[in-house]
Design a protein around this motif. Structure first.
Motif, PDB file in Angstrom:
ATOM      1  N   PRO B  72       0.803  -1.229   0.000  1.00  0.00           N
ATOM      2  CA  PRO B  72       0.000   0.000   0.000  1.00  0.00           C
ATOM      3  C   PRO B  72       0.831   1.273   0.000  1.00  0.00           C
ATOM      4  CG  PRO B  72      -0.001  -0.986   2.181  1.00  0.00           C
ATOM      5  CD  PRO B  72       0.698  -1.959   1.277  1.00  0.00           C
ATOM      6  N   GLU B  73       2.135   1.134   0.210  1.00  0.00           N
ATOM      7  CA  GLU B  73       2.995   2.331   0.229  1.00  0.00           C
ATOM      8  C   GLU B  73       3.479   2.735  -1.170  1.00  0.00           C
ATOM      9  OE1 GLU B  73       4.719   3.933   3.076  1.00  0.00           O
ATOM     10  OE2 GLU B  73       3.935   2.737   4.729  1.00  0.00           O
ATOM     11  N   GLN B 424     -16.113   0.812   5.739  1.00  0.00           N
ATOM     12  CA  GLN B 424     -15.906   1.929   6.671  1.00  0.00           C
ATOM     13  C   GLN B 424     -16.187   1.483   8.109  1.00  0.00           C
ATOM     14  OE1 GLN B 424     -14.607   4.831   6.093  1.00  0.00           O
ATOM     15  NE2 GLN B 424     -14.885   5.601   8.171  1.00  0.00           N
ATOM     16  N   ARG B 427     -13.277  -0.497   9.245  1.00  0.00           N
ATOM     17  CA  ARG B 427     -12.126   0.397   9.513  1.00  0.00           C
ATOM     18  C   ARG B 427     -12.278   0.981  10.918  1.00  0.00           C
ATOM     19  NH1 ARG B 427     -10.059   4.117  12.116  1.00  0.00           N
ATOM     20  NH2 ARG B 427     -11.419   5.814  11.510  1.00  0.00           N
ATOM     21  N   GLU B 428     -13.436   1.500  11.209  1.00  0.00           N
ATOM     22  CA  GLU B 428     -13.637   2.121  12.513  1.00  0.00           C
ATOM     23  C   GLU B 428     -13.586   1.075  13.634  1.00  0.00           C
ATOM     24  OE1 GLU B 428     -17.059   4.754  12.487  1.00  0.00           O
ATOM     25  OE2 GLU B 428     -16.552   5.481  10.501  1.00  0.00           O
ATOM     26  N   GLY B 431     -10.193   0.732  15.063  1.00  0.00           N
ATOM     27  CA  GLY B 431      -9.558   1.885  15.693  1.00  0.00           C
ATOM     28  C   GLY B 431      -8.385   2.415  14.883  1.00  0.00           C
ATOM     29  N   GLY B 432      -7.384   2.940  15.594  1.00  0.00           N
ATOM     30  CA  GLY B 432      -6.216   3.515  14.938  1.00  0.00           C
ATOM     31  C   GLY B 432      -5.523   2.517  14.023  1.00  0.00           C
ATOM     32  N   ALA B 433      -5.480   1.254  14.428  1.00  0.00           N
ATOM     33  CA  ALA B 433      -4.840   0.232  13.602  1.00  0.00           C
ATOM     34  C   ALA B 433      -5.534   0.126  12.249  1.00  0.00           C
ATOM     35  CB  ALA B 433      -4.863  -1.116  14.320  1.00  0.00           C
ATOM     36  N   TYR B 435      -6.701   2.426  10.576  1.00  0.00           N
ATOM     37  CA  TYR B 435      -6.392   3.593   9.738  1.00  0.00           C
ATOM     38  C   TYR B 435      -5.030   3.484   9.060  1.00  0.00           C
ATOM     39  CZ  TYR B 435      -6.725   8.587   8.432  1.00  0.00           C
ATOM     40  OH  TYR B 435      -6.817   9.777   7.749  1.00  0.00           O
ATOM     41  N   LEU B 436      -4.187   2.573   9.529  1.00  0.00           N
ATOM     42  CA  LEU B 436      -2.876   2.406   8.892  1.00  0.00           C
ATOM     43  C   LEU B 436      -3.029   1.603   7.603  1.00  0.00           C
ATOM     44  CD1 LEU B 436      -0.443   1.665  11.851  1.00  0.00           C
ATOM     45  CD2 LEU B 436      -1.262   3.854  10.969  1.00  0.00           C
ATOM     46  N   ALA B 437      -2.416   2.107   6.546  1.00  0.00           N
ATOM     47  CA  ALA B 437      -2.540   1.438   5.248  1.00  0.00           C
ATOM     48  C   ALA B 437      -2.047  -0.002   5.319  1.00  0.00           C
ATOM     49  CB  ALA B 437      -1.776   2.223   4.185  1.00  0.00           C
ATOM     50  N   THR B 442      -7.904   0.627   4.649  1.00  0.00           N
ATOM     51  CA  THR B 442      -8.122   1.938   4.016  1.00  0.00           C
ATOM     52  C   THR B 442      -7.937   1.871   2.498  1.00  0.00           C
ATOM     53  OG1 THR B 442      -5.841   2.603   4.480  1.00  0.00           O
ATOM     54  CG2 THR B 442      -7.513   3.239   6.082  1.00  0.00           C
ATOM     55  N   ARG B 445     -11.058   0.356   1.166  1.00  0.00           N
ATOM     56  CA  ARG B 445     -12.151   1.321   1.197  1.00  0.00           C
ATOM     57  C   ARG B 445     -12.069   2.284   0.012  1.00  0.00           C
ATOM     58  NH1 ARG B 445     -12.405   5.610   4.910  1.00  0.00           N
ATOM     59  NH2 ARG B 445     -10.299   5.921   4.127  1.00  0.00           N
ATOM     60  N   GLY B 446     -10.876   2.859  -0.168  1.00  0.00           N
ATOM     61  CA  GLY B 446     -10.688   3.798  -1.274  1.00  0.00           C
ATOM     62  C   GLY B 446     -10.885   3.144  -2.629  1.00  0.00           C
ATOM     63  N   ARG B 674       2.367  -6.945  19.923  1.00  0.00           N
ATOM     64  CA  ARG B 674       1.921  -5.562  20.075  1.00  0.00           C
ATOM     65  C   ARG B 674       0.518  -5.462  20.647  1.00  0.00           C
ATOM     66  NH1 ARG B 674       2.936  -2.847  14.236  1.00  0.00           N
ATOM     67  NH2 ARG B 674       5.180  -2.550  14.354  1.00  0.00           N
TER      68      ARG B 674
END
Lengths: 681, 681
Positions: B72-73, B424, B427-428, B431-433, B435-437, B442, B445-446, B674
């Motif tokens: 994804p990068e 979506q 994704r929510e 949480g924050g995880a 949101y990371l590509a 994400t 979703r896009g 983690r």
């Protein structure tokens, strides 16, 4: 339809200082804008501006759009660089540090600091978040949790950007559950230092804005251990990078890499290996270590101290609510302006093709969304004003503070849910054009997305709201406490509902009047709307309390809480719906221009009926609405959309985002021919 | 809980050729997979595989995940390069050209071509779309609209990738309204050529996948003009780039740049300035130009010919439905697997912290989503099978074809709405995880986002569904025709509703049985669910017909249509809901394994009750459900979530996406520490 640009006719309100603190030139200039607005659009802006309206006007008039919008084609490294540069420009523009103490170059105006944050969101959300982290979270932690020495030491280099700050709360293992963070701050009496350490893989700080590249210094949350005893979560200021960008000794920094948006924010990880800082770096307003190496605090209970410290998050949540509300307004502005120029399909018997906004289905997508966006503007204004009011009070009113924290948490959840849904709806309403980055919607969608889960996950925040309601704001909170929630409910519950609304005589009067009428008369009656919202909340909350009370003696209070979790969330949502409606009604009442007021009343009705329609299942199942009325509500929504349709441009002007700030190629005149079938080359 | 990897125990069904056409080696290998699956998970995959299950098994077993997932990068240029390379690999893997004629190296299996498309969506949607444009849309247009010469000339270089094809339908000025495209194909008898031209700025082709960089040749939609007379939209094959990538003479190519996703697809613009191609380049199966320069067609009416040509879009819509359904399944798989390892908050009286999936609110987010994902699998299978059945029929059944087109349009709208909402939500839920590509949500979703508006905008497609229903599939369609819709309704309407369901004896039997019972017995009764869905559809459709019929003599048929547009959309949605439920029920009926069937029945009930709950307002307003039952439905949904919770892992295994294809860093073992608070370094 539009008036030519003139110096704006409304003068700043006398009780608000609209001067920009760091830019004497800007302050000397009266707000002027090149924007061509309709009279009604301008009047709607005035009506929705609130106490800080003049601050917003000044920013719109004096900040060039070009400094606030980002090229969506920038790569991640380029976007990060742009954002850091833009952050510096905020200082020149005076949009930074308003919440800092006057002695350190601020205005001591925390309400205004929210508005500064909101104005950056008119342009670019990476900038918003980056400035929020630096000035709001890092600077805010130093301001709120530190004492004078911390202010004097750590704030000036923040305001000058000699140092970039970050806010190291979240860890891989714990985000929502702040009380369980694993990072340790251990006091070493021998050297009079605090040792900051990450004892486990899950204790590495992550998603920390500015940690990957820019930040020099971090406000680090961790468990404070003094003489072998833990005193709960405290914050220590820790240098993490030297001025050349090299990690400080013992600090390992990582990069979270690409995200779903916010390309300009360098989120990263921080791991501490026995990093030593002087004792003075502990932000000790609520708890510290004295010269004899003993832990000292004015607040006896660890829990109460923790909740007091977390209470400082309230501003961040209002800011996020304001930012998300702004993102929704941007999306609605883009999609509506497009729908006013885009045509598709010929209509039998009509000349040319039909404007998108003339389709009922398109109206039903956009116009109720616009109505909700207005509702949220008034709600955000109310909380922003309240924040500053409470800040200015010489003695703290604990219940008022709890109420504000509750509503900030709830409004953050409500506005971010709405923004994610609405930006996506707007994207789709623009078809293929909406999917191109150059047209502004997809970047906005990706950027705003995370607002639903940062600064408090929405589900957790709504639970906090329910907890606040069940305790009547009489208990400390700030954390999800399942046992506590069940216990609150077990105590005598009641009274606070009426109390909370009694503060609005207008609402009380309208609701009482409606109660005396039959159902037939009241579809457009504000009192009926208010009664429906209040009654829904009251019923949901009372039945929740009863349900939890019945389980209060269960040995398994998790199970007791969990079996009612959907009910808990419904209680919070219905409370916030009522709060938002009442804020809207109160805001409309303050509007003196009759034409504007009429439009706002119509929007308010549309907001109220849309909410009632969305819960039509609940209202009927609880005998609050007849079948016939449920159908009539839908018909009335269609009628309101048709009535508001001719003013669509004015309505989005009133949403307050100047067109150049929308950063949408398809709205620019030079591309108009593309959307006009048959226009000559 | 898991079994070790073994050669899969279910053999390919005898009526399906699972050999890969372009790779003898792959075909010689029996499906084998390294994936460790639970018995139930594997059995669920088998139960949901349908006719093409073995094709899916083979792809999962033989295609390395690494060839199907994208970092994804990657920057946009890198992603484009990766996608083009991956497209070539599809050919080596035999996942290309299944729908082409056997003579040109295909399998003449259009159903399988949908499954090939779907399998790429298990990995990366840029690859899916790029292959869909090249093989499906360009190759499909040549196959379906061309004749033998076109097949022999244009298909081999597509299957060998010597040429990359693109599909130039949409223009800036017209997307949904294909009939109004402005590009002209003018026959020049003097040179026996067709002149392809973009006469206006709004006639430039845009959003064309592969146009920006790769495509050599385009299937160009435009108005065919012969001897001064226009014959409506036809397709001409036009070279747009030479083999070195230089634009062909008269062709101007542009780049749509960054988008909301699909970074690997080089969407662009094409403008034609009097570009000449031989007459033979006109795809003339339904209409062409003879050697005397006269327009000839077997189909008399321009409208009927246009609808017949657009009917070839049916496969694309089934593909998009399958792709979107797959994207939903990926997101649900990621979020559920994460919820099975992520803990947050201690529970009083419980050891350790609580797994996310043990919270009721989290179950309510994910488990009904999983149930709907199963429903969509069966619905996609049914349409895919039907597509191939009709393709194999020696004589065409026009009504059956219309019905399939209607359902394909509707299912595309339903699955893409669900995927955007569900990705979506997932994704929510992370949480924050989330949101990371690197964690996969994400990008998904896009990428999936645009499925809601391409291959037919969802709102337009749902209107086509309503039109099909109103005309009983007896009229040609393929375009939004407002006058037509009102006119259909004005004719005798009725009969086709019963007719359409009579094809399912099982459904009829269950529904009749339920009708004889009281409300108290039937909350879990499949017959009651089926009756509720059918009754809702029937009522909505009949009242729509009545409403339109009343307005049939209006001079303004746009106004007549538009005032009922929300009703039109509701009719389409309720029809599709019934179709999906019936496909689910029929699919479950075919499952012979009792344990698996029990799970599927529970999922089916959850799907049905979730849909009923979502429309609880409608059902009560129309006296189809009592207040008590509306509340009981919610309680039953909670119960079903709790019952399915222990099988969550198995349920997502059954969704069919192997974990490595999820491309989600947070699910990998090496990062597990983690997410495990307190685990040692």
């Amino acid at each position: 339809m539009t008036t030519s640009a003139q110096p704006q006719t409304h003068t700043p309100q006398p009780d608000t200082d609209v001067s920009m603190p760091a830019s004497a030139d800007a302050a000397a200039t009266r707000p002027q804008s090149d924007e061509e607005l309709t009279d009604l659009g301008e009047a709607l802006r005035r009506a929705t501006g609130g106490r800080y309206g003049p601050v917003r006007d000044l920013a719109r008039a004096t900040v060039p759009a070009s400094t606030m919008v980002r090229d969506p084609e920038l790569t991640m490294p380029e976007a990060r660089e742009w954002t850091t540069d833009a952050l510096r420009r905020l200082i020149e523009l005076g949009m930074a540090g308003s919440g800092f103490p006057v002695a350190q170059g601020g205005l001591d105006d925390v309400g205004r600091s929210c508005v500064d944050f909101e104005m950056t969101a008119h342009g670019d959300l990476s900038l918003t978040v980056k400035s929020g982290v630096h000035f709001g979270l890092y600077g805010g932690a130093v301001t709120a949790l530190g004492t004078q020495w911390h202010h004097e030491t750590f704030l000036p280099p923040i305001l000058s950007m000699e140092q970039v700050g970050c806010y190291a709360m979240t860890e891989f293992g714990h985000g929502s559950d702040v009380a369980s963070l694993e990072t340790t701050h251990t006091y070493d009496a021998a050297t009079d230092e605090i040792v900051v350490h990450s004892p486990t893989p899950s204790s590495t700080k992550t998603y920390i804005g500015a940690a990957a590249h820019d930040a020099h210094v971090a406000a680090v949350y961790g468990q404070l251990v003094v003489d072998g005893e833990s005193h709960g979560v405290h914050v220590v200021v820790v240098p993490i990078r030297d001025e050349d960008g090299r990690p400080a000794p013992g600090v390992t920094l990582g990069d979270n890499g690409a995200k779903g948006g916010l390309a300009g924010v360098d989120n990263g990880t921080i791991t501490f290996d026995q990093v030593r800082v002087p004792r003075s770096h502990l932000l000790n307003r609520y708890g510290g270590i004295d010269d004899e190496g003993r832990y000292v605090s004015d607040i006896d209970s660890d829990g109460k101290r923790f909740f007091t410290m977390l209470g400082t998050l309230v501003r961040g949540r209002i800011c996020v609510a304001a930012g998300a509300a702004t993102a929704s307004r941007k999306a609605l502005s883009i999609a509506t302006r497009y729908a006013l120029r885009r045509r598709q399909f010929s209509a039998p018997g009509h000349d040319g093709e039909v404007l998108l906004l003339d389709y009922l289905a398109h109206q039903r997508k956009l116009i109720p969304g616009i109505a909700t966006a207005y509702a949220h503007m008034f709600a955000v204004n109310e909380l922003t004003d309240r924040l500053q009011e409470l800040h200015e009070m010489p003695t703290k009113d604990q219940e008022a503070q709890r109420e504000l924290e509750t509503r900030a948490a709830g409004l953050k959840a409500v506005t971010t849910r709405f923004s994610n849904d609405t930006i996506q709806m707007c994207r789709e309403a623009c078809g293929g054009a909406g999917y191109l980055a150059e047209n502004g919607l997809t970047t906005l969608r990706g950027d705003a997305d995370v607002f639903a889960t940062f600064e408090g996950d929405n589900t957790v925040l709504l639970q906090l709201v329910a907890k606040g309601l069940l305790s009547g704001y009489k208990e400390m909170w700030g954390d999800l406490d399942m046992r506590g929630m069940v216990q609150f409910a077990a105590r005598a519950f009641g009274g606070q509902f009426v109390e909370a609304t009694a503060a609005r005589p207008l609402v009380e009067r309208l609701r009482s009047a409606a109660a005396r009428k039959g159902e037939d008369d009241t579809l457009l009656d504000r009192g009926w709307h208010l009664a429906m919202f209040a009654d829904r909340e009251r019923h949901v909350l009372e039945t929740l309390a009863t349900r939890l009370r019945r389980r209060a003696d269960d040995r398994d209070s998790f199970e007791a809480f969990n079996s009612a979790q959907d009910h808990v969330l419904l209680a919070a949502r219905t409370h916030m719906d009522r709060f938002v409606l009442e804020a809207f009604v109160t805001g409309v009442e303050a509007c003196e221009d009759e034409q504007v007021r009429e439009v706002l009343e119509r929007l308010c009705t549309l907001y109220a009926l849309s909410s009632i329609d969305a819960d039509a299942g609940w209202f009927q199942a609880h005998n609050r609405m007849s079948a016939g009325r449920a159908k009539a509500v839908i018909a009335q929504i269609n009628t309101l959309c048709a009535e508001l349709r001719p003013q669509a441009l004015e309505l989005v002007e009133g949403l307050g985002i100047p067109e150049p700030w929308l950063n949408s190629q398809m709205l620019r005149d030079e591309t108009a021919a593309r959307w006009t079938p048959g226009a000559p080359v």
